[in-house]
Each structure stands twice: as C-alpha cells, then as structure tokens.
Design a protein around this motif. Structure first.
Motif, mmCIF file in Angstrom:
data_model
loop_
_atom_site.group_PDB
_atom_site.id
_atom_site.type_symbol
_atom_site.label_atom_id
_atom_site.label_comp_id
_atom_site.label_asym_id
_atom_site.label_seq_id
_atom_site.Cartn_x
_atom_site.Cartn_y
_atom_site.Cartn_z
ATOM 1 N N ARG A 109 4.069 2.899 12.669
ATOM 2 C CA ARG A 109 3.035 2.760 11.627
ATOM 3 C C ARG A 109 2.946 1.336 11.133
ATOM 4 O O ARG A 109 1.856 0.764 11.005
ATOM 5 C CB ARG A 109 3.343 3.707 10.459
ATOM 6 N N LEU A 169 -2.266 -7.412 3.016
ATOM 7 C CA LEU A 169 -1.610 -6.416 3.866
ATOM 8 C C LEU A 169 -0.551 -5.604 3.133
ATOM 9 O O LEU A 169 -0.616 -4.374 3.111
ATOM 10 C CB LEU A 169 -1.028 -7.113 5.105
ATOM 11 N N HIS A 218 -0.252 -1.720 11.520
ATOM 12 C CA HIS A 218 -0.825 -2.498 10.417
ATOM 13 C C HIS A 218 -0.689 -3.992 10.688
ATOM 14 O O HIS A 218 -1.621 -4.771 10.451
ATOM 15 C CB HIS A 218 -0.131 -2.135 9.107
ATOM 16 N N SER A 260 -3.653 -7.523 12.077
ATOM 17 C CA SER A 260 -3.872 -8.823 11.448
ATOM 18 C C SER A 260 -3.860 -9.962 12.444
ATOM 19 O O SER A 260 -4.322 -11.059 12.125
ATOM 20 C CB SER A 260 -2.803 -9.065 10.372
ATOM 21 N N TYR A 293 -2.212 -4.152 -0.843
ATOM 22 C CA TYR A 293 -3.325 -3.232 -0.974
ATOM 23 C C TYR A 293 -3.367 -2.201 0.143
ATOM 24 O O TYR A 293 -4.349 -1.501 0.310
ATOM 25 C CB TYR A 293 -4.646 -4.020 -1.015
ATOM 26 N N ASN A 294 -2.307 -2.129 0.930
ATOM 27 C CA ASN A 294 -2.179 -1.081 1.936
ATOM 28 C C ASN A 294 -1.097 -0.118 1.434
ATOM 29 O O ASN A 294 0.081 -0.454 1.380
ATOM 30 C CB ASN A 294 -1.789 -1.691 3.290
ATOM 31 N N GLU A 295 -1.526 1.066 1.049
ATOM 32 C CA GLU A 295 -0.598 2.008 0.410
ATOM 33 C C GLU A 295 0.532 2.409 1.363
ATOM 34 O O GLU A 295 1.667 2.621 0.936
ATOM 35 C CB GLU A 295 -1.373 3.235 -0.059
ATOM 36 N N ASP A 296 0.209 2.503 2.653
ATOM 37 C CA ASP A 296 1.232 2.901 3.617
ATOM 38 C C ASP A 296 2.315 1.831 3.724
ATOM 39 O O ASP A 296 3.519 2.126 3.703
ATOM 40 C CB ASP A 296 0.579 3.141 4.979
ATOM 41 N N VAL A 297 1.903 0.551 3.842
ATOM 42 C CA VAL A 297 2.865 -0.543 3.931
ATOM 43 C C VAL A 297 3.681 -0.632 2.653
ATOM 44 O O VAL A 297 4.916 -0.794 2.675
ATOM 45 C CB VAL A 297 2.132 -1.875 4.212
#
Length: 611
Positions: A106, A75, A110, A114, A78-82
């Motif tokens: 946002r 999470l 994410h 999960s 590899y999540n560019e936003d996080v």
C-alpha cells in the motif's frame, strides 16, 4: 522659414523625416566607434546575458525543488492511508517491527505515484518513527531500517524541525547499489497536523539529471565552469569540468554569500565570476568564464554588425515610409470622427485592435469613453429631470398637514357610523389607510406586505364603487411577503386595469395580482379579463415608454406606465423594463421583474385572498 516649413508639413511627412534621422544618425556614429569600445560593449552584454542565465538556472532549480517539496508535503499529511500507517508505527509497541507485506505494498503504491515519469528522482524514502524505511526502490538495495547515527546528514534534518532541508552530494548509508553516483536530497520531519507529534521523516534523493536538464539549453562556452553550492560551500553540482571542484573551492569560499558579478584571477588567468543566491533554498549558482573566451567573439560580431548596418541603411527609407503611414492612418480616422462629434453625432466609436495598448490605442479608447460619457450625461440629465418632478410632488404633499386630513377623515367616519352609513365608513377608513401609506412613509422601498396592504385599501374603495362588477384576486407566494420592492408599483397598475380594462368594458370583470419567484427574479403581474389590447395598441404603448415624456394628449394609462417604467430603469437597469402582453377581447397583462437578491427575505404567513 524653417519653422514655417516644418509646421506646414502633415504628420506623415514629419514622421518620415524623424524615422530617417533616427536610423541614419546612429548608423553614422557607429562608423566612428573604436574596436575597444565595441569590445567593451560586447563584454558587458555577455556579462548581462550570463547573469540572466545564472539567475534563470537558480530560479528553475528553486521552482523544481519547491514543486517536489509541495508534492511530497501532501503525500503524508493529506493521504489518510499513509498517515494511518505512520501513526501506527510511531507507537512504542511497534519499535523494531517490520510492517506486513500488504502494508508495504500500500505504501509503495502511494510513493510510486509521486515519481511517475520523473527520471531525475532516484528514490523516495518515508521513514517511520520506529526507523523502518518505506521506499519506491527495489527492496534488495535499501536497508529495512535506518540507523540515524550513521547518517551525517540527519542532524540537519532534526534541527530543521519540520522544515525542508537541502542536502549536498552524498551516498546514503541505507543504499547498497554499486553505482559511484552521489545524490542531492531534500528531507524533512513529518509531524501529525493536529498535535505536531513526530511521525517520521520523508527524504527525496535526486540524480544529477535534475541539474543537467535545467542547464541543457545552454552551451558550455556560455557558462564556462558552472557549480552549485550551498552557504557552507558544499557541492551540489558541477558542469564543464576541466578541474575538480577542490581546485576552485578556495575561490568559491572567498565569494560573499550573495548575488555578485566580479573579476578574479586564477592561476594567472582572468576570469569573470557571476553568482546568484537563492534565499529560499540557500543555494548559489556560480559561473566562472575565462575572459579570453568572451573577447574571442568580438571580431566576428563586429564584422557582422557592419554588414547589418549597411542592410539597415538600405532598408531604412522603405521602413520609414511604411511605418509613418501606418502610425498616421488611425490619427486621421480619429480626426474625421471628431469632426462628426462636433456636429452632434455622439454615438460614434473608433475601432481599436484588441492587442493595441500604445498611445494611439489609448487615445482611441479615450475617444470612445468620451462619446459614451457624453451620451450617459444626456441620459442622466433626463433622469435628474424625473427626480426633480418627484421632489416637486413631495414638496406639494408636504404643504398639506397630514394630521388635519386624518382627523377630518376620522370625523367623517364617526359621523357615518352614527348614521349607520357603513359603506361610507369603510370607504373613508380605506382612504385613510391609503393616504397614510402614500404620504407618511418616506421610504423609496417597502416590503411586498406593506404594498399589498395599501393595495387592499384601494381595492376596498373601488369595490364600494363597482360592487359585484369588480373582483380582485391576490396570488402571492408566502416567502416573498418580506422582500423589498419599490413603493407604489402595484396600485397604478391595478387602477389602469380597472379604468381601462374593466370600466370601459362595461360588464366589469376580474383583476389578478400575482407575485412569484422565477430563478433569481421576482415577477409582479397585474392582469385582467377586460377589453384587452390589440397588437398595434401594445406596440404604440411600448414605444411611448421610450419617449422622453408623454404628450398631454397621451392616455392616462401611458403616463402611469411610463412613470413606473422609468423608475424600474433607474433602479435596476435596462433589462428590467415593464413587459406588456394581451389580446383584443381577452384582457391585458403587465409584468414587472425585480432582482430577487435586492431585498431581504424573511419567512411569514401566506398572503392570498380576494378583494
């Protein structure tokens, strides 16, 4: 006499006797087993069963937490936003600053993804470096910022330095719900993948449902008092509570930090204690069962066993007869097949069930492999015969001194030039090039360029002979010039096209030599517009390619084609046999297919022209 009688029986009779003895003798001995021995056996079986259950619970717990760890690890990393949000609030200028509503939403989306359909998860907290808590829980029960110094578990997370840490039952200080429920958690620091810079922390709080779901399939009496603790003897979960964990804690602390099974006395009552240790999580699942619970079932189980024994004894005869017939039937079938193999029929196979992997199935597969190997060896002997013929030809060619031939041809060439016989000079030069290609090069595989250059020398000789009656056209794709092909494939095909297609036609004609790529194959095609072949001639020619050898009366075309076809089969397999096509009066076409990936590719200039 007894030995003779036993040896004279067939396999079905022997198996029937063996089955009856194997069933009757254990049942007879069972009648003399005492109640004490039976109880001991039952106790041992129960111990083994509970040990497997405890191990399975620990394994399931390890798999479940490992799954959550892997899911949560992806999470933030590899999540560019996080990752962008965590990097932003790791900067010094954002210390103590709360993110915007849009940023919170946002991050909430994410995190919420999960925990979809996972009721055992109380909440997921992603803590930024400035202490702000992003969570999927209701914001009114979670503090906006965390105070690390008030959380006793944080020091363990910090010391783990990026590794996952399991935390025992606790109530986090950042939660303000009124529930007395305590949570088990896993947590780790978040570091930037490229620079390992600290960006924050991720923490997953789990309800007791996680453990209850894993142990739900087991009855309370099977496991007794079940407890899950870590290496520090801190409580994670307890089940079948008669007394609180603190009453058992001293016993748990006395157990070694490994998987064991032992007996201990608590308050004067004997207990069976089985513990399984997880190296990955550092957790131990411990089951404590009173021995009187185990022994209470022995009498009922003993009576049930006696009833089953009587039923088994009654059915043993029928079962023995049935299985002896089933087991001996495939052996009889293989015996009959073996007799046929002795008579020279090697193409026989024994049908083997897809799931049969016992000795009979292995024997049947071995029989099939044996017949396949015999058939392969027969074909190999034929292939060896072809190679011996090639060796004899190579030995014959080696007896002639190539340099003598070349020097003689050069002398003839110079003499023809002096007498201005240029046609003779061209023919001698072409013949010399053709001999050098055929005799000097020992490679079995050559480039298509070399094969075409040799073929041009041969065509040049034939042009001098036939003059304008013969026309040869080369159509070759540029990228195929440096692909490796077997040596001397095209010249025999062009020779057949001239002698059998055009020469017998009387009026001459055109021969096309084509090289093209089709998907993962290379097509080499030699075609002519000569007299052609009828359907019956094509079928006869194809059948001759499958015979062991061409008869002396066979046509030269058949001998050349068979030589080429045999080489293609040996080098590339059955699917690469020569293909013949044509019609009477319309010419004939011979196609060779070569795997494209068998040779090296190099770019070169386009090879195309007329001979």
């Amino acid at each position: 006499m007894n030995r003779l009688r036993w040896s004279s029986m067939n396999l079905s009779q022997k198996m029937l006797i063996v089955f009856l003895m194997l069933i009757a003798i254990p049942l007879s001995i069972q009648g003399y087993v005492t109640y004490t021995d039976f109880s001991r056996a039952l106790e041992q079986k129960t111990i083994d069963y509970v040990e497997r259950i405890v191990r399975q619970i620990n394994t399931s717990l390890e798999q479940k937490l490992k799954e959550e760890m892997q899911s949560l690890s992806l999470l933030p990393l590899y999540n560019e936003d996080v990752l962008a949000l965590l990097e932003k609030y790791a900067l010094p200028e954002y210390a103590g600053i709360e993110p915007s509503t849009e940023e919170k939403n946002r991050m909430f989306r994410h995190i919420a993804g999960s925990t979809f359909y996972k009721p055992e998860i109380r909440g997921i907290q992603i803590v930024a470096n400035n202490g702000y808590i992003f969570t999927n829980m209701d914001p009114y029960i979670v503090d906006a910022f965390i105070r690390y110094d008030e959380e006793p578990w944080y020091e363990r997370v910090r010391q783990a330095d990026g590794k996952w840490v399991t935390l025992p039952q606790h109530k986090p200080n950042y939660l303000h719900d009124n529930s007395p429920e305590q949570y088990v958690s896993i947590a780790k620091l978040i570091r930037e993948p490229s620079s390992t810079r600290l960006l924050g922390m991720i923490k997953l709080d789990l309800r007791a449902e996680l453990f209850r779901n894993i142990t739900a399939n087991y009855q309370a009496g099977e496991l007794g008092y079940l407890v899950v603790v870590n290496d520090r003897h801190e409580l994670y979960y307890e089940q079948n509570i008669e007394r609180p964990y603190r009453m058992y804690e001293q016993v748990v602390r006395s157990l070694p930090a490994r998987s064991i099974k032992t007996r201990m006395s608590m308050d004067g009552e004997p207990y069976l204690i089985i513990a399984n240790h997880s190296e990955f999580l550092g957790l131990r699942v411990i089951s404590m069962i009173p021995l009187n619970v185990l022994l209470g079932k022995s009498i009922a189980l003993r009576n049930f066993t006696f009833v089953i024994a009587l039923i088994c004894l009654f059915c043993s005869g029928l079962l023995a007869l049935f299985f002896s017939h089933r087991l001996s039937k495939p052996l009889k079938l293989m015996r009959n097949k073996m007799r046929l193999v002795e008579q020279g029929k090697f193409n026989l196979r024994v049908a083997v069930p897809a799931l049969s992997d016992d000795e009979i199935g292995q024997l049947a597969r071995g029989f099939n492999r044996m017949t396949d190997e015999i058939e392969r060896l027969i074909n190999e002997v034929y292939a060896i015969g072809l190679k011996e013929k090639e060796a004899e030809l190579a030995a014959l060619l080696s007896r002639i001194n190539p340099h003598f031939i070349y020097n003689t041809l050069e002398s003839i060439n110079m003499m023809a030039v002096r007498h201005q016989a240029y046609d003779v000079s061209d023919m001698v030069s072409a013949l010399g090039n053709l001999l050098r290609y055929s005799v000097d090069k020992q490679d079995r595989r050559v480039t298509l360029r070399d094969e075409l250059e040799s073929l041009q020398s041969y065509v040049k000789i034939q042009k001098i002979r036939y003059g304008d009656r013969l026309n040869v056209i080369f159509e070759v794709e540029e990228e195929l010039l440096d692909v490796c092909i077997p040596k001397l494939l095209l010249q025999p095909l062009v020779e057949n096209a001239i002698y059998h297609g055009l020469d017998e036609h009387g009026e001459g004609g055109t021969v096309w030599v084509t090289a093209a790529r089709f998907e993962r194959d290379i097509l080499l095609i030699v075609s002519d517009d000569g007299k052609g072949l009828s359907g019956a001639e094509i079928e006869t020619l194809k059948r001759s390619l499958l015979l062991p050898a061409v008869s002396p009366e066979g046509a030269k075309r058949g001998l050349a084609l068979k030589n080429i076809n045999d080489r293609m089969l040996l080098m590339f397999g059955k699917e690469y046999a020569i293909d013949i096509d044509g019609s009477e009066g319309q010419g004939a076409s011979f196609t060779l297919t070569i795997p494209y990936d068998k040779g090296d590719m190099k770019k070169d200039e386009h090879f195309a022209g007329r001979g």
